[in-house]
Scaffold this motif. Structure first.
Motif, PDB file in Angstrom:
ATOM      1  N   ALA A 101      -9.004  15.972   4.184  1.00 24.38           N
ATOM      2  CA  ALA A 101      -9.216  15.298   5.467  1.00 24.38           C
ATOM      3  C   ALA A 101      -7.955  15.313   6.314  1.00 24.38           C
ATOM      4  O   ALA A 101      -8.013  15.557   7.533  1.00 24.38           O
ATOM      5  N   GLU A 102      -6.811  15.066   5.707  1.00 23.75           N
ATOM      6  CA  GLU A 102      -5.558  15.098   6.454  1.00 23.75           C
ATOM      7  C   GLU A 102      -5.280  16.488   7.011  1.00 23.75           C
ATOM      8  O   GLU A 102      -4.815  16.635   8.142  1.00 23.75           O
ATOM      9  N   SER A 103      -5.585  17.514   6.220  1.00 16.07           N
ATOM     10  CA  SER A 103      -5.382  18.885   6.680  1.00 16.07           C
ATOM     11  C   SER A 103      -6.302  19.205   7.858  1.00 16.07           C
ATOM     12  O   SER A 103      -5.868  19.813   8.853  1.00 16.07           O
ATOM     13  N   ALA A 104      -7.578  18.784   7.759  1.00 22.69           N
ATOM     14  CA  ALA A 104      -8.531  19.040   8.840  1.00 22.69           C
ATOM     15  C   ALA A 104      -8.128  18.310  10.113  1.00 22.69           C
ATOM     16  O   ALA A 104      -8.180  18.877  11.218  1.00 22.69           O
ATOM     17  N   MET A 105      -7.704  17.048   9.987  1.00 22.56           N
ATOM     18  CA  MET A 105      -7.308  16.282  11.163  1.00 22.56           C
ATOM     19  C   MET A 105      -6.042  16.857  11.810  1.00 22.56           C
ATOM     20  O   MET A 105      -5.918  16.899  13.034  1.00 22.56           O
ATOM     21  N   SER A 106      -5.105  17.318  10.982  1.00 22.66           N
ATOM     22  CA  SER A 106      -3.878  17.912  11.526  1.00 22.66           C
ATOM     23  C   SER A 106      -4.199  19.183  12.298  1.00 22.66           C
ATOM     24  O   SER A 106      -3.660  19.428  13.391  1.00 22.66           O
ATOM     25  N   GLU A 107      -5.098  20.004  11.734  1.00 22.23           N
ATOM     26  CA  GLU A 107      -5.486  21.237  12.421  1.00 22.23           C
ATOM     27  C   GLU A 107      -6.221  20.921  13.720  1.00 22.23           C
ATOM     28  O   GLU A 107      -6.030  21.593  14.742  1.00 22.23           O
ATOM     29  N   TRP A 108      -7.069  19.891  13.694  1.00 22.43           N
ATOM     30  CA  TRP A 108      -7.812  19.495  14.899  1.00 22.43           C
ATOM     31  C   TRP A 108      -6.860  19.031  15.998  1.00 22.43           C
ATOM     32  O   TRP A 108      -6.992  19.407  17.154  1.00 22.43           O
ATOM     33  N   ASP A 109      -5.875  18.207  15.609  1.00 22.61           N
ATOM     34  CA  ASP A 109      -4.889  17.728  16.593  1.00 22.61           C
ATOM     35  C   ASP A 109      -4.097  18.896  17.181  1.00 22.61           C
ATOM     36  O   ASP A 109      -3.810  18.921  18.386  1.00 22.61           O
ATOM     37  N   ALA A 110      -3.731  19.865  16.323  1.00 21.30           N
ATOM     38  CA  ALA A 110      -2.961  21.017  16.800  1.00 21.30           C
ATOM     39  C   ALA A 110      -3.787  21.841  17.789  1.00 21.30           C
ATOM     40  O   ALA A 110      -3.277  22.288  18.819  1.00 21.30           O
ATOM     41  N   ARG A 111      -5.059  22.023  17.489  1.00 25.03           N
ATOM     42  CA  ARG A 111      -5.912  22.813  18.387  1.00 25.03           C
ATOM     43  C   ARG A 111      -6.130  22.096  19.715  1.00 25.03           C
ATOM     44  O   ARG A 111      -6.169  22.733  20.762  1.00 25.03           O
ATOM     45  N   ARG A 112      -6.273  20.775  19.650  1.00 27.12           N
ATOM     46  CA  ARG A 112      -6.448  20.025  20.900  1.00 27.12           C
ATOM     47  C   ARG A 112      -5.210  20.137  21.778  1.00 27.12           C
ATOM     48  O   ARG A 112      -5.301  20.280  22.996  1.00 27.12           O
ATOM     49  N   SER A 113      -4.042  20.053  21.152  1.00 30.03           N
ATOM     50  CA  SER A 113      -2.806  20.139  21.936  1.00 30.03           C
ATOM     51  C   SER A 113      -2.630  21.519  22.552  1.00 30.03           C
ATOM     52  O   SER A 113      -1.946  21.677  23.563  1.00 30.03           O
ATOM     53  N   GLU A 114      -3.259  22.536  21.940  1.00 24.17           N
ATOM     54  CA  GLU A 114      -3.171  23.893  22.471  1.00 24.17           C
ATOM     55  C   GLU A 114      -4.299  24.186  23.462  1.00 24.17           C
ATOM     56  O   GLU A 114      -4.415  25.312  23.958  1.00 24.17           O
TER      57      GLU A 114
END
Length: 404
Positions: A101-114
């Motif tokens: 879950a932490e990995s998925a949320m981190s990837e989601w946050d990174a994609r949103r920022s991009e």
């Protein structure tokens, strides 16, 4: 916390493994099996041996793993009970979910920022992460995922579903349940599938060994499918390997001393060289207007990098490691003890005067195992004053003298 410091817990990590043979064991990493401390387990195993002897260190190590697989029975009663196994199953289930879950949320946050498309959701990233992990395990197991723990994992999920969803409210657990249960069950039955493990190192002499040997394993837990463990290798002193020095667990500082360079720094140097050559390739091709040369230049770059790495490693061994190996062949036992303690203190000092976590500290236990003197403590921490416990001293003396 200031400067990234953290708390150090003092635990026993070195143990005499047999009362009748020069054998010892060391643990690192997690210090328990399914919640039962390895200190208790190893002492119970030692008591259960009685006068049993082994021809080799490897034979003793395999016998100890069998003891773990049986749940560490003492007088017919398991130390690692079914309740311990269920609790460990629940802990591992929660741990794997949290990491995913932490990995998925981190990837989601990174994609949103991009500025990625809104159709990408944490749920879709979670599903992709579970599938990647399943595919990796299929590759390791030849395509057949272990299923012996499916029922236990499903029960653990049912028992802690609300807790899991509360930790990561952005990801709904229910839609991932089937794949997640398969993943955790497969991990429990696949050696080396988790980073949470206990390192076990066995050392000493069997009856048919004139020279010492060391054998290493990693144990991830006892589950319904059996003991999740992995054999990591063995070193034996012989005519070709006349001396050996190594480290386990946190080995970065010790490696710097033995090889003359920090491993992270060496990787950075090699990566920088690789990037420089990669960056130079387009410039060479463009300046000569010879696109056909690109493949040859890239191939040559790889040869240069391989040669550079090989030359660096050879220099490290010849200039730093080999002289230490030659020297320790002739050190006395007390000097070897000083060397071992100094290497630990180097690591402790490095952690203390940097912004790293202080995960290494005193007091330091030191033991020497020799063929004729057996397992001997050079330095050992005690939770009691030895001089105030004469009865304990007398008992130890009787055991050392065959119960006289």
């Amino acid at each position: 916390m200031e400067g990234g410091s953290t708390k150090i817990y003092t635990t026993d990590k070195i143990f005499r493994l047999s009362d009748s043979q020069p054998l010892g064991a060391m643990v690192f990493g997690d210090n328990d099996i399914d919640g039962v401390p390895f200190g208790i387990v190893i002492k119970a195993y030692r008591d259960s041996l009685g006068d049993r002897r082994f021809d080799t260190v490897g034979e003793c190590a395999e016998d100890f793993l069998g003891f773990l697989t049986e749940g560490c029975p003492v007088n017919g009663v398991r130390m690692v009970t079914e309740e311990h196994v269920r609790a460990e199953t629940t802990r591992m289930t929660c741990r794997v979910w949290k990491n995913l879950a932490e990995s998925a949320m981190s990837e989601w946050d990174a994609r949103r920022s991009e500025g990625a498309q809104a159709c990408v959701s944490p749920d879709s990233l979670m599903a992709a992460g579970i599938q990647r992990a399943l595919n990796d395990l299929r590759d390791r197991t030849g395509g057949n995922l272990p299923t012996a723990n499916l029922g236990d994992v499903a029960g653990a999920v049912a028992g802690c579903r609300s807790l899991l969803e509360r930790e990561e409210p952005a990801i709904s657990f229910g839609m991932h349940e089937s794949g997640f249960v398969k993943l955790v069950a497969a991990m429990m039955g696949t050696p080396g599938s988790t980073d949470d493990y206990t390192g076990l190192v066995f050392a000493g002499y069997g009856d048919k060994e004139h020279y010492p040997s060391i054998r290493e394993y990693r144990v991830a837990g006892l589950f319904r499918s059996g003991l999740n463990h992995m054999y990591k290798g063995e070193i034996g002193i012989d005519a070709e390997v006349q001396s050996w020095i190594g480290s386990f667990a946190q080995s970065d500082v010790i490696r710097s001393y033995l090889y003359g360079i920090n491993e992270g720094l060496q990787m950075r140097i090699c990566d920088t060289m690789r990037r420089m050559l990669d960056d130079a390739t387009p410039a060479i091709v463009d300046s000569t207007d010879a696109e056909y040369m690109r493949e040859n230049v890239e191939r040559r770059n790889q040869i240069l990098i391989d040669s550079f790495v090989s030359s660096l490693e050879m220099y490290e061994e010849e200039r730093f490691l080999d002289p230490v190996r030659r020297s320790i062949m002739f050190l006395s036992k007390d000097e070897l003890a000083v060397l071992a303690e100094s290497l630990i203190n180097f690591t402790s000092l490095r952690r203390r005067v940097s912004d790293e976590y202080e995960t290494v500290g005193g007091p330091v236990d030191i033991a020497i195992i020799s063929k004729h003197e057996g397992f001997v403590w050079v330095k050992r921490k005690q939770y009691f004053n030895y001089e105030l416990n004469h009865r304990y001293a007398e008992q130890q003396w009787r055991w050392a003298n065959g119960g006289v």
